[in-house]
Motif scaffolding. Structure first.
Motif, PDB file in Angstrom:
ATOM      1  N   UNK A 284     -41.793  11.135  11.622  1.00 15.81           N
ATOM      2  CA  UNK A 284     -41.338  11.087  10.232  1.00 15.81           C
ATOM      3  C   UNK A 284     -40.273  10.007  10.094  1.00 15.81           C
ATOM      4  N   UNK A 285     -40.127   9.517   8.881  1.00 19.14           N
ATOM      5  CA  UNK A 285     -39.127   8.486   8.598  1.00 19.14           C
ATOM      6  C   UNK A 285     -38.252   8.965   7.446  1.00 19.14           C
ATOM      7  N   UNK A 286     -36.947   8.772   7.598  1.00 19.41           N
ATOM      8  CA  UNK A 286     -35.978   9.300   6.636  1.00 19.41           C
ATOM      9  C   UNK A 286     -34.965   8.217   6.323  1.00 19.41           C
ATOM     10  N   UNK A 287     -34.946   7.783   5.071  1.00 23.93           N
ATOM     11  CA  UNK A 287     -34.003   6.732   4.663  1.00 23.93           C
ATOM     12  C   UNK A 287     -32.693   7.356   4.218  1.00 23.93           C
ATOM     13  N   UNK A 288     -31.597   6.857   4.749  1.00 19.31           N
ATOM     14  CA  UNK A 288     -30.276   7.381   4.426  1.00 19.31           C
ATOM     15  C   UNK A 288     -29.804   6.798   3.097  1.00 19.31           C
ATOM     16  N   UNK A 289     -29.611   7.681   2.119  1.00 18.23           N
ATOM     17  CA  UNK A 289     -29.199   7.268   0.781  1.00 18.23           C
ATOM     18  C   UNK A 289     -27.810   7.803   0.465  1.00 18.23           C
ATOM     19  N   UNK A 290     -27.338   7.469  -0.746  1.00 15.20           N
ATOM     20  CA  UNK A 290     -25.973   7.830  -1.151  1.00 15.20           C
ATOM     21  C   UNK A 290     -25.707   9.327  -1.009  1.00 15.20           C
ATOM     22  N   UNK A 291     -26.690  10.155  -1.358  1.00 18.60           N
ATOM     23  CA  UNK A 291     -26.472  11.600  -1.330  1.00 18.60           C
ATOM     24  C   UNK A 291     -26.429  12.175   0.087  1.00 18.60           C
ATOM     25  N   UNK A 292     -26.739  11.357   1.089  1.00 25.49           N
ATOM     26  CA  UNK A 292     -26.765  11.834   2.474  1.00 25.49           C
ATOM     27  C   UNK A 292     -25.519  11.461   3.267  1.00 25.49           C
ATOM     28  N   UNK A 293     -24.606  10.689   2.660  1.00 22.86           N
ATOM     29  CA  UNK A 293     -23.479  10.136   3.426  1.00 22.86           C
ATOM     30  C   UNK A 293     -22.138  10.644   2.910  1.00 22.86           C
ATOM     31  N   UNK A 294     -21.124  10.494   3.761  1.00 24.96           N
ATOM     32  CA  UNK A 294     -19.745  10.715   3.329  1.00 24.96           C
ATOM     33  C   UNK A 294     -19.336   9.542   2.450  1.00 24.96           C
ATOM     34  N   UNK A 295     -18.731   9.819   1.299  1.00 22.46           N
ATOM     35  CA  UNK A 295     -18.421   8.759   0.339  1.00 22.46           C
ATOM     36  C   UNK A 295     -17.429   7.738   0.883  1.00 22.46           C
ATOM     37  N   UNK A 296     -16.527   8.178   1.750  1.00 22.70           N
ATOM     38  CA  UNK A 296     -15.505   7.277   2.261  1.00 22.70           C
ATOM     39  C   UNK A 296     -16.031   6.313   3.321  1.00 22.70           C
ATOM     40  N   UNK A 297     -16.870   6.819   4.205  1.00 22.19           N
ATOM     41  CA  UNK A 297     -17.306   6.030   5.370  1.00 22.19           C
ATOM     42  C   UNK A 297     -18.737   5.521   5.269  1.00 22.19           C
ATOM     43  N   UNK A 298     -19.516   6.086   4.351  1.00 25.93           N
ATOM     44  CA  UNK A 298     -20.947   5.749   4.227  1.00 25.93           C
ATOM     45  C   UNK A 298     -21.715   6.070   5.499  1.00 25.93           C
ATOM     46  N   UNK A 299     -21.214   7.061   6.235  1.00 25.47           N
ATOM     47  CA  UNK A 299     -21.894   7.554   7.436  1.00 25.47           C
ATOM     48  C   UNK A 299     -22.647   8.830   7.072  1.00 25.47           C
ATOM     49  N   UNK A 300     -23.879   8.935   7.574  1.00 25.17           N
ATOM     50  CA  UNK A 300     -24.721  10.088   7.241  1.00 25.17           C
ATOM     51  C   UNK A 300     -24.115  11.377   7.771  1.00 25.17           C
ATOM     52  N   UNK A 301     -24.182  12.422   6.973  1.00 27.01           N
ATOM     53  CA  UNK A 301     -23.779  13.747   7.429  1.00 27.01           C
ATOM     54  C   UNK A 301     -24.780  14.230   8.488  1.00 27.01           C
ATOM     55  N   UNK A 302     -24.249  14.785   9.556  1.00 34.11           N
ATOM     56  CA  UNK A 302     -25.082  15.156  10.687  1.00 34.11           C
ATOM     57  C   UNK A 302     -26.171  16.152  10.369  1.00 34.11           C
TER      58      UNK A 302
END
Length: 206
Positions: free
Chosen positions: A93-111
Motif C-alpha cells: 500500500x502507498x500512503x501520502x503524508x498530508x497536512x492532516x497527518x502531521x504535527x503543525x509545528x514540525x510537519x512530521x507525520x504522527x506515528x
C-alpha cells in the motif's frame, strides 16, 4: 530547478529511466530528477516518449493487474491505497503524508498514522472474513515528513502450532529508505495454516 548538466545522451538516459521505473514503480518524477540529474520537464518528456504513465496512473494500473479482493475489512477502512494484494501471501500500500497527518509545528507525520497503514495492511492481506490484530512489535526508524509517500510491504508468515493466528511482517519505506518495521500477530477465525513461503496449506473444518 535542476539544470540539464552532466547528463547522459538521450537514448541512454531514457533506457536508464525505464530501468529505474521497472525496478521501482513507486519512484516519483522528483526522485528521477535527482537520480538522472535533469529537469523535471525532461523527465516528463522522456516518460511521454517512452509511453510510461505518471506515478498515479502506474499505481492504478498495478492495482487493476494484481488485486485480490480484501475480505477482512471494508476497503475504505484500509489506511493508504492498496496497489498489490495476494491474500495470505503479500500486499503493498502507498500512503501520502498530508497536512492532516502531521504535527503543525514540525510537519512530521504522527506515528499512529504510519502504524495504522501497516496494521490495516497486515489485516487486509489475511484471507479471512474475520482478522484482528492480537499483538504488534513495531519500530519507527526515522521521521516521515509532509509530502512524502510511505510505501508499506506486508508478508504473511506462519506461526508453528497456531492455526488460528498468522504472523505478518510489514516494512515501510520512503524511497529506498526503511522508515518503519512491524511484526504483527493476526487472529484469523478460519484457522487457515500458512506455510513459511506464504502459501495456504489447509484449513480447519468444523
Amino acid at each position: 530547478m535542476v539544470r540539464d548538466i552532466e547528463r547522459l545522451p538521450k537514448r541512454q538516459r531514457q533506457q536508464k529511466l525505464a530501468a529505474i521505473i521497472e525496478e521501482n514503480p513507486f519512484v516519483t518524477d522528483q526522485e528521477l530528477t535527482r537520480k538522472l540529474k535533469v529537469s523535471i520537464q525532461t523527465i516528463r518528456l522522456d516518460r511521454m516518449e517512452l509511453g510510461i504513465p505518471e506515478l498515479r496512473e502506474r499505481l492504478k494500473l498495478m492495482a487493476e493487474l494484481s488485486y485480490d479482493q480484501v475480505k477482512s475489512l471494508p476497503l475504505h477502512e484500509v489506511i493508504g491505497d492498496i496497489v498489490d494484494l495476494q491474500l495470505d501471501r503479500s500486499g503493498i500500500s502507498i500512503f501520502e503524508i498530508r497536512e492532516e497527518h502531521v504535527f503543525s509545528r514540525t510537519h512530521i507525520a504522527r506515528g499512529h498514522h504510519l502504524f495504522a497503514q501497516a496494521n490495516s495492511l497486515a489485516v487486509a492481506v489475511i484471507n479471512d472474513e474475520i482478522a484482528l490484530t492480537a499483538s504488534a512489535d513495531i519500530r519507527f526508524l526515522r521521521s516521515v515528513k509532509l509530502g512524502e509517500k510511505c510505501i508499506a510491504k506486508a508478508y504473511v508468515r506462519s506461526i508453528s502450532g497456531e492455526r488460528s493466528k498468522a504472523k505478518v511482517e510489514v516494512f515501510s519505506y520512503v524511497g529506498e529508505e526503511m522508515v518503519f518495521q512491524g511484526n504483527f500477530v493476526i487472529y484469523r477465525s478460519a484457522g487457515t495454516v500458512i506455510s513459511s513461503e506464504g502459501g495456504e496449506l489447509h484449513e480447519n473444518r468444523h
